[in-house]
Design an enzyme around this catalytic site. Structure first.
Site, PDB file in Angstrom:
ATOM      1  N   GLY A   1       0.689  -1.061  -0.064  1.00 47.66           N
ATOM      2  CA  GLY A   1      -0.021   0.121  -0.042  1.00 47.66           C
ATOM      3  C   GLY A   1       0.846   1.170  -0.093  1.00 47.66           C
TER       4      GLY A   1
ATOM      5  CB  SER B   1       4.998  -3.254  -2.546  1.00 48.19           C
ATOM      6  OG  SER B   1       4.646  -2.026  -3.128  1.00 48.19           O
ATOM      7  CD1 TRP B   2       2.724  -0.507   3.392  1.00 51.13           C
ATOM      8  CD2 TRP B   2       4.456   1.202   3.468  1.00 51.13           C
ATOM      9  NE1 TRP B   2       2.552  -0.053   4.852  1.00 51.13           N
ATOM     10  CE2 TRP B   2       3.794   0.944   4.809  1.00 51.13           C
ATOM     11  CE3 TRP B   2       5.238   1.902   3.384  1.00 51.13           C
ATOM     12  CZ2 TRP B   2       4.251   1.861   5.830  1.00 51.13           C
ATOM     13  CZ3 TRP B   2       5.759   2.671   4.320  1.00 51.13           C
ATOM     14  CH2 TRP B   2       5.168   2.554   5.500  1.00 51.13           C
TER      15      TRP B   2
ATOM     16  CG  ASP C   1       8.792  -3.836  -9.521  1.00 50.01           C
ATOM     17  OD1 ASP C   1       7.940  -2.842  -9.851  1.00 50.01           O
ATOM     18  OD2 ASP C   1       8.787  -4.203  -8.343  1.00 50.01           O
TER      19      ASP C   1
ATOM     20  CG  HIS D   1       5.232  -3.814  -7.730  1.00 49.14           C
ATOM     21  ND1 HIS D   1       6.336  -3.697  -7.074  1.00 49.14           N
ATOM     22  CD2 HIS D   1       4.176  -3.438  -7.041  1.00 49.14           C
ATOM     23  CE1 HIS D   1       5.973  -3.153  -6.075  1.00 49.14           C
ATOM     24  NE2 HIS D   1       4.806  -2.998  -5.680  1.00 49.14           N
TER      25      HIS D   1
END
Length: 326
Positions: free
Chosen positions: A50, A119-120, A277, A305
């Site tokens: 996120g 990711s986050w 990505d 990604h």
């Protein structure tokens, strides 16, 4: 075969425990535990992306063997089933780090056998491990993002990912008047926090569509339209992500997560990153790997990604298998 099953997601299971944990006067977070109930079972925690994307209740726990691990998933502040939904109050990197500790204590976990984040979630995993290195036995990280200024600009401003997806970027950028295009993130945050609901929802549509369309190498129009059909569902994610980017991840200085790798240099770490990505450039994964001499790194050819890219999914499950015995 046993080898094949170790390379794909594990079967779905029902939670053995789930509920809310009150982490502040404002927030309570939703968590679920799958797999083993025994106190001495090795515990893993899944940190979603996120910010505010929330866990996938049908998938997030399936990177881990339920016959071996106590598997903990939770929706971070303002995300998913956590309450109040979409709240930005006291919602920042360091409050989320503190929440992981509160959840660990609540579940009587002495040390996380694996902290797993993409990711986050990779950003938060690093921030947590650097704050509490004694609570982390190993790290499995995907789609590395470090909140470096160049990488934030690459993703959301003109001259980066826009060079590869110019048609998609034009739709994202076109919502913003030319005089406000000096910082598209600031312009979008203004609209995502507007009191006008239709303005908020249209901004969320453009913002999420941009990131969604560049997230996988192959993504069907049907999938995109399925995700995009209800802006009210993803507007909280758009607002929170934009807010965290505006605040530069709430880091004290730009390369904090790289500089502080000295605190976690001895923690076994495996990094998985899609070679194609576009959201989080492979250079971030390589920079992190170079700061952690004992880490291992795997670039997945043909993968973007998303953790649902076939090669990435298999690599993550295999990394968790490898770290069963440390």
């Amino acid at each position: 075969s046993r080898k094949k099953s170790a390379m794909s997601l594990h079967p779905d299971t029902e939670p053995i425990d789930q509920g809310f944990l009150q982490v502040s006067d404002v927030h309570r977070i939703w968590y679920a535990v799958h797999g083993q109930a025994a106190e001495d079972a090795p515990a893993v925690v899944f940190l979603h992306g996120g910010p505010a994307a929330g866990c996938d209740p049908e998938r997030s726990h399936r990177f881990f063997d339920p016959n071996h691990f106590k598997i903990v998933t939770f929706d971070q502040r303002g995300a998913g089933r956590s309450e109040p939904n979409a709240s930005l109050e006291d919602n920042d990197t360091w409050h989320l780090v503190a929440d992981i500790e509160k959840l660990r204590e609540h579940l009587n976990v002495g040390q996380w056998h694996i902290v797993f984040g993409g990711s986050w979630g990779s950003t938060l995993s690093l921030a947590y491990a650097q704050s509490h290195p004694d609570r982390v036995k190993s790290l499995v990280l995907r789609g590395i993002f470090l909140f470096l200024n160049d990488d934030m600009s690459w993703l959301f401003e003109k001259g980066g990912a826009s060079e590869i997806y110019p048609d998609t970027f034009e739709r994202y950028e076109s919502l913003i008047p030319e005089e406000e295009r000096g910082s598209l993130i600031d312009a979008y945050l203004k609209r995502l926090t507007s009191e006008d609901e239709e303005e908020r929802l249209e901004a969320a549509r453009r913002f999420v569509e941009w990131e969604l369309r560049i997230s996988k190498v192959h993504l069907s129009e049907e999938t995109i339209q399925s995700v995009m059909k209800d802006a009210r569902k993803f507007a909280p994610f758009a607002r929170a992500e934009c807010y965290f980017f505006h605040k530069k991840g709430f880091l004290e200085f730009e390369d904090q997560l790289l500089q502080n790798c000295s605190k976690i240099k001895d923690i076994p770490t495996h990094i998985v990153h899609g070679r194609q990505d576009i959201v989080c450039r492979p250079r971030c994964a390589w920079m992190l790997h170079k700061c952690m001499p004992h880490s291992t790194i795997e670039f997945i050819s043909g993968a973007g990604h998303s953790d649902s890219e076939p090669g990435t999914e298999k690599a993550l499950v295999a990394a968790v298998e490898k770290f069963k015995v440390l």
